[in-house]
Design an enzyme around this catalytic site. Sequence first.
Site, PDB file in Angstrom:
ATOM      1  N   HIS A   1       0.811  -1.217   0.000  1.00 41.56           N
ATOM      2  CA  HIS A   1       0.000   0.000   0.000  1.00 41.56           C
ATOM      3  C   HIS A   1       0.842   1.263   0.000  1.00 41.56           C
ATOM      4  CE1 HIS A   1      -3.629   2.405   0.986  1.00 41.56           C
ATOM      5  NE2 HIS A   1      -2.811   3.121   1.738  1.00 41.56           N
TER       6      HIS A   1
ATOM      7  N   HIS B   1      -3.673   3.548  -2.741  1.00 47.73           N
ATOM      8  CA  HIS B   1      -2.901   2.355  -3.106  1.00 47.73           C
ATOM      9  C   HIS B   1      -2.380   2.514  -4.534  1.00 47.73           C
ATOM     10  CE1 HIS B   1      -2.150  -2.038  -2.339  1.00 47.73           C
ATOM     11  NE2 HIS B   1      -1.911  -1.969  -3.647  1.00 47.73           N
TER      12      HIS B   1
ATOM     13  N   HIS C   1      -2.008   2.182  -8.075  1.00 46.63           N
ATOM     14  CA  HIS C   1      -2.827   1.483  -9.063  1.00 46.63           C
ATOM     15  C   HIS C   1      -3.070   2.381 -10.263  1.00 46.63           C
ATOM     16  CE1 HIS C   1      -5.930   4.066  -7.326  1.00 46.63           C
ATOM     17  NE2 HIS C   1      -6.724   3.743  -8.332  1.00 46.63           N
TER      18      HIS C   1
ATOM     19  N   GLN D   1      -5.643   2.385 -14.180  1.00 46.56           N
ATOM     20  CA  GLN D   1      -6.894   1.917 -14.755  1.00 46.56           C
ATOM     21  C   GLN D   1      -6.709   1.645 -16.242  1.00 46.56           C
ATOM     22  OE1 GLN D   1     -10.535   4.060 -13.311  1.00 46.56           O
ATOM     23  NE2 GLN D   1      -9.042   5.489 -12.431  1.00 46.56           N
TER      24      GLN D   1
END
Length: 361
Positions: free
Chosen positions: A136, A187, A189, A191
């Site tokens: 994280h 976190h 990440h 898309q």
Amino acid sequence: MLKTVRHLADGREIIYFDESDTATPRQARDTRDLPPVAASSEIRRDPLTGEWVAMAAHRQTRTYKPPADLCPLCPSSPGRPSEVPESDYDVAVFENRFPSFALDVPGEPSTVDDAGIVPVAPGRGRCEVVCFTSDHNRSFAELGERRVRTVVDAWADRTTQLSKLDGVRQVFPFENRGEEIGVTLHHPHGQIYAYPFVTPRTERMISTAREYRAETGRHVLGDVLAAERRGGTRVVAEGEHWTAFVPPAARWPVQVQIVPHRQVPDLPALSADERDDFAAVYLQVLRRCDALYDRPLPYVAGWYQAPVDQGREECWLHLELFSVLRSADKLKYLAGSESGMAVWVNDATPEQIAQRLRSAG
């Protein structure tokens, strides 16, 4: 690399990409009691500009800045199931629970108010979340080259698979980072959007490339790349297969294009050596960006890939990163000229931006 496809409690697909091809296939089950995903997206075509706009009112209820111990992108733990059922992972990709586009959106093409002026259609496509690491507290810039290569392979895999879906016209992998950009989950990440239309920016780039080729017989980005490598004034990092430079007409206070030396239309077309070299060059760029103001740089980084069914010979894959941060504590706002007329005014020259990034390394 080992790829494992599973499903979450509400039927959404989750795909694990493990760096070792001898790893045990993922088997953890999603124990949550989830309602079915109910996406109600539609797209409307602006009659004045010809551009499609997506309407996704159901996204108002999406998860917003949860505390770290309730992060939905962290691995699951006893008593705390998340979007990733496994207790650890390398790279995980899953269908967004609050998608801007979804394959099962009901409806048929028509026009707004049946007036025949504004086309409207179901927002059919797919949106996926890409978790770069189970840690994280780590950023993309803190990943190792091996992990970045795994992420590139995941992007390429998803581009191939999403391009096969009925109605998908273009696939766009991207990362939003930082609260100043609007990120609601911290976190690390990104898309992937699989659009049911070709994006306006891409249409404009294809048109410009065609005009340039008709005049010169060459590709416009190829000529730009060659000029940047010769001059070097705006080059930020360079490898055997990629060059990163501040574009000569940069719009943002921090903006970098990372371009392969070979013209390819999309990520699946990259060779193994090109994927490896990208990891090294991109990490150089990200670390310079974070050193620029001695703080994590908020940014958007996205891949410009060819559409599925048009203009592929005119497209040259590249990644573009930009930031709204114009100093350590000041943001660039899109005010009247930028927002109203799409005429950008940059407070720094591309040469100054490049010099600052090189010095920050």
